[in-house]
Design an enzyme around this catalytic site. Structure first.
Site, PDB file in Angstrom:
ATOM      1  N   GLN A   1       0.817  -1.211   0.000  1.00 29.16           N
ATOM      2  CA  GLN A   1       0.000   0.000   0.000  1.00 29.16           C
ATOM      3  C   GLN A   1       0.848   1.257   0.000  1.00 29.16           C
ATOM      4  O   GLN A   1       0.490   2.247  -0.620  1.00 29.16           O
ATOM      5  CB  GLN A   1      -0.948   0.044   1.209  1.00 29.16           C
ATOM      6  CG  GLN A   1      -1.952  -1.069   1.267  1.00 29.16           C
ATOM      7  CD  GLN A   1      -1.549  -2.149   2.260  1.00 29.16           C
ATOM      8  OE1 GLN A   1      -0.386  -2.582   2.290  1.00 29.16           O
ATOM      9  NE2 GLN A   1      -2.484  -2.610   3.050  1.00 29.16           N
TER      10      GLN A   1
ATOM     11  N   ASN B   1      -1.518  -1.336  14.291  1.00 27.62           N
ATOM     12  CA  ASN B   1      -1.351  -0.780  12.952  1.00 27.62           C
ATOM     13  C   ASN B   1      -0.708  -1.846  12.071  1.00 27.62           C
ATOM     14  O   ASN B   1      -0.380  -2.936  12.535  1.00 27.62           O
ATOM     15  CB  ASN B   1      -0.492   0.490  13.005  1.00 27.62           C
ATOM     16  CG  ASN B   1      -0.579   1.291  11.731  1.00 27.62           C
ATOM     17  OD1 ASN B   1      -1.654   1.522  11.187  1.00 27.62           O
ATOM     18  ND2 ASN B   1       0.557   1.714  11.221  1.00 27.62           N
ATOM     19  N   LYS B   2      -0.502  -1.520  10.803  1.00 29.04           N
ATOM     20  CA  LYS B   2       0.075  -2.472   9.852  1.00 29.04           C
ATOM     21  C   LYS B   2       1.334  -3.114  10.430  1.00 29.04           C
ATOM     22  O   LYS B   2       2.099  -2.481  11.146  1.00 29.04           O
ATOM     23  CB  LYS B   2       0.439  -1.779   8.537  1.00 29.04           C
ATOM     24  CG  LYS B   2      -0.707  -1.048   7.865  1.00 29.04           C
ATOM     25  CD  LYS B   2      -1.776  -1.985   7.374  1.00 29.04           C
ATOM     26  CE  LYS B   2      -2.935  -1.281   6.726  1.00 29.04           C
ATOM     27  NZ  LYS B   2      -3.942  -0.759   7.628  1.00 29.04           N
TER      28      LYS B   2
ATOM     29  N   ASP C   1      -4.993   1.551  13.213  1.00 33.90           N
ATOM     30  CA  ASP C   1      -6.290   0.956  12.920  1.00 33.90           C
ATOM     31  C   ASP C   1      -7.132   0.873  14.182  1.00 33.90           C
ATOM     32  O   ASP C   1      -8.349   0.854  14.114  1.00 33.90           O
ATOM     33  CB  ASP C   1      -6.103  -0.432  12.297  1.00 33.90           C
ATOM     34  CG  ASP C   1      -5.585  -0.323  10.874  1.00 33.90           C
ATOM     35  OD1 ASP C   1      -6.424  -0.304   9.968  1.00 33.90           O
ATOM     36  OD2 ASP C   1      -4.360  -0.221  10.676  1.00 33.90           O
TER      37      ASP C   1
END
Length: 178
Positions: free
Chosen positions: A40, A91-92, A81
């Site tokens: 991403q 998070n990622k 997130d």
């Protein structure tokens, strides 16, 4: 009035902060991580940075902590997130490694997320369920197998950064220092 509301909405994301710094002439360069395994960062973050005209370079995820250790990075800005009641953030995957690198290098690690990301019903990051997305995303790239047949994988989508590694959490309405 509308302009002020739009600016507050924009500042709820790490890229919103980057845009504001760029507009104010206070941004030297963004080092955008590729964000494996779905890339991403390479596909979307760099596209948005290019659209806003912000100077940037793409970096392999695993190089982030190394570059922090070498110096020359002023701050790490990252999204979330989910944010637990105690300030731990999910998070990622790779966020925790960046936080460790930032801590070691003495670089501020700032989480930028909408107020709605804070989950008062989740006491700590240990209570956040981490999704394993299965082997498919990492044993192949866009349908082309890169690992030998029969190779299994562990593929957590997120990791949890403990609050003690976070310098500040910035939302559209406040700054929290865990």
């Amino acid at each position: 009035m509308q302009h002020g509301r739009a600016r507050r909405r924009r500042a709820r994301t790490a890229l919103g902060v980057v845009r504001t710094l760029h507009e104010r002439g206070r941004l030297a360069e963004v080092l955008a991580l590729e964000t494996r395994p779905l890339l991403q960062g390479a596909r979307l973050t760099t596209w948005e940075l290019a659209r806003m005209g912000a100077p940037h370079r793409l970096v392999a995820d695993s190089a982030g902590p190394y570059l922090l250790a070498r110096g020359g990075v002023d701050a790490v800005l990252i999204g979330a997130d989910r944010i637990a009641a105690n300030g731990d953030t999910a998070n990622k995957i790779g966020s925790y490694a960046l936080a460790l690198g930032a801590e070691r290098a003495g670089v501020p690690f700032v989480v930028v997320a909408p107020e709605s990301t804070i989950d008062p019903g989740t006491p700590t990051g240990g209570h956040i369920e981490i999704e394993d997305r299965g082997a498919g995303e990492i044993v192949s790239i866009r349908g082309v197998r890169v690992a030998p047949e029969g190779t299994d994988a562990i593929n957590p989508a997120f990791d949890v950064t403990p609050r003690d590694l976070i310098t500040a959490i910035v939302t559209e309405s406040r700054v929290i220092r865990p």
